[in-house]
Every structure is written in C-alpha cells, then in structure tokens.
Design an enzyme around this catalytic site. Structure first.
Site, short mmCIF file in Angstrom:
data_model
loop_
_atom_site.label_atom_id
_atom_site.label_comp_id
_atom_site.label_asym_id
_atom_site.label_seq_id
_atom_site.Cartn_x
_atom_site.Cartn_y
_atom_site.Cartn_z
N CYS A 72 0.81 -1.22 0.00
CA CYS A 72 0.00 0.00 0.00
C CYS A 72 0.84 1.27 0.00
CB CYS A 72 -1.01 0.00 1.14
SG CYS A 72 -0.32 0.09 2.81
N HIS A 124 -2.78 1.10 7.01
CA HIS A 124 -3.07 0.89 5.59
C HIS A 124 -3.45 2.21 4.94
CE1 HIS A 124 -4.00 -1.53 2.10
NE2 HIS A 124 -5.21 -0.99 2.01
N HIS A 136 -6.29 0.75 -3.73
CA HIS A 136 -5.26 0.35 -2.76
C HIS A 136 -4.62 -0.96 -3.19
CE1 HIS A 136 -7.75 -2.60 -0.19
NE2 HIS A 136 -8.43 -2.36 -1.28
#
Length: 166
Positions: A72, A124, A136
């Site tokens: 990510c 994240h 993502h």
C-alpha cells in the site's frame, strides 16, 4: 488497449461527477453550507489516472514498483513520484504524517485515506478516487484494486484522510 480506454473513461466520468457533486450540508440538515467544496486540480487528476493504470498489479510486501509488486505505501509512493515528481517515502503511518488533514466530507480525488487494518493506527493507505471509492494494494487477494469506503470492512476501520496536493 481496451482496458486503458475503459480506465480513461472511468476517470473522466469520476472527475466530471465530482464537479456536479452536491455542496456539503450542515449537520442539522437544513442545507447550510459548512465549507466550500475543494476543487479537483489537474495534478490530482494525474495522480488518479496513474493510480488507475496500476489496477491488477500484484501485491508484494515492501514492494515499491509495479514490476516487482506493490504494497500500500509503495503504491502511494510510486504514484506520487511518477505522476507529480514528489518523493513520498515510508510506511502508511509515515505518509500520514507528511500530509495535511482533510475532513472526510471534504475528500476529493487524489487525497489519501488511512485505515487501521492491523490493530494499529494508520496501518493501511489508499488513494481516494471519488464517489466514495479508493484504490489500494491489499495483501488479501493480492492485487491493486478499487474498494468502496462504505463497505463494512473499511467503514469500521477508517481513521483519517490527508492530502499531499495543493
């Protein structure tokens, strides 16, 4: 080529729909505008288009480029470097510290959205593309993809948004 054209059409539709989005309303629901909407810049459009080009890229923990795979934070770093020339480095939490806070109701394409997915803050990060969706690089199912922020998983884990754009 066909996927590229589809991505370009999707990006165009998202950016145009952002122009026609309703103005933010007050919590009392009477229609009072709380803040003017944030405009989508050309730089933001470049960032979103670059992100869209990475859809279906494989996941790799610590990955920093599409050939090797992306995680990510590596995805966000790569996108900003390629689309804007900005150096964005570090973990999702490090990237969160580099950006300016954005209220959720003021999200615009190109902003970053952060989630607590590992029982720790800012674990994240994804790139907001408009219409309640973000791109993502999740480790689960291992491919860069688009998700809806209102899905039960991400809605429960949303922490904050930041912008690296002007």
């Amino acid at each position: 080529m066909r996927q590229s054209l589809s991505c370009l059409l999707l990006i165009s539709a998202l950016l145009l729909s952002a122009c026609g989005s309703p103005l933010p309303r007050s919590a009392d629901g009477r229609g009072t505008i709380t803040q003017p909407p944030r405009a989508v810049s050309g730089e933001a459009a470049e960032v979103v288009m670059y992100a869209m080009s990475l859809i279906d890229t494989g996941y790799r923990f610590g990955g920093k480029n599409p050939e090797a795979g992306l995680d990510c934070s590596g995805m966000v770093s790569y996108i900003f470097d390629q689309a804007t020339g900005r150096r964005v480095q570090g973990s999702a939490a490090d990237i969160a510290r580099q950006g300016r806070p954005v209220p959720r109701e003021q999200l615009r394409p190109g902003d970053l959205v952060f989630f607590n997915t590992m029982n720790r803050p800012f674990s994240h990060v994804g790139l907001y593309i408009g219409d309640g969706r973000f791109i993502h690089a999740p480790s689960t199912n291992g491919r860069v993809r688009i998700e809806n922020m209102s899905s039960s998983y991400f809605a429960q884990r949303y922490e904050a948004a930041r912008t690296l754009l002007d």
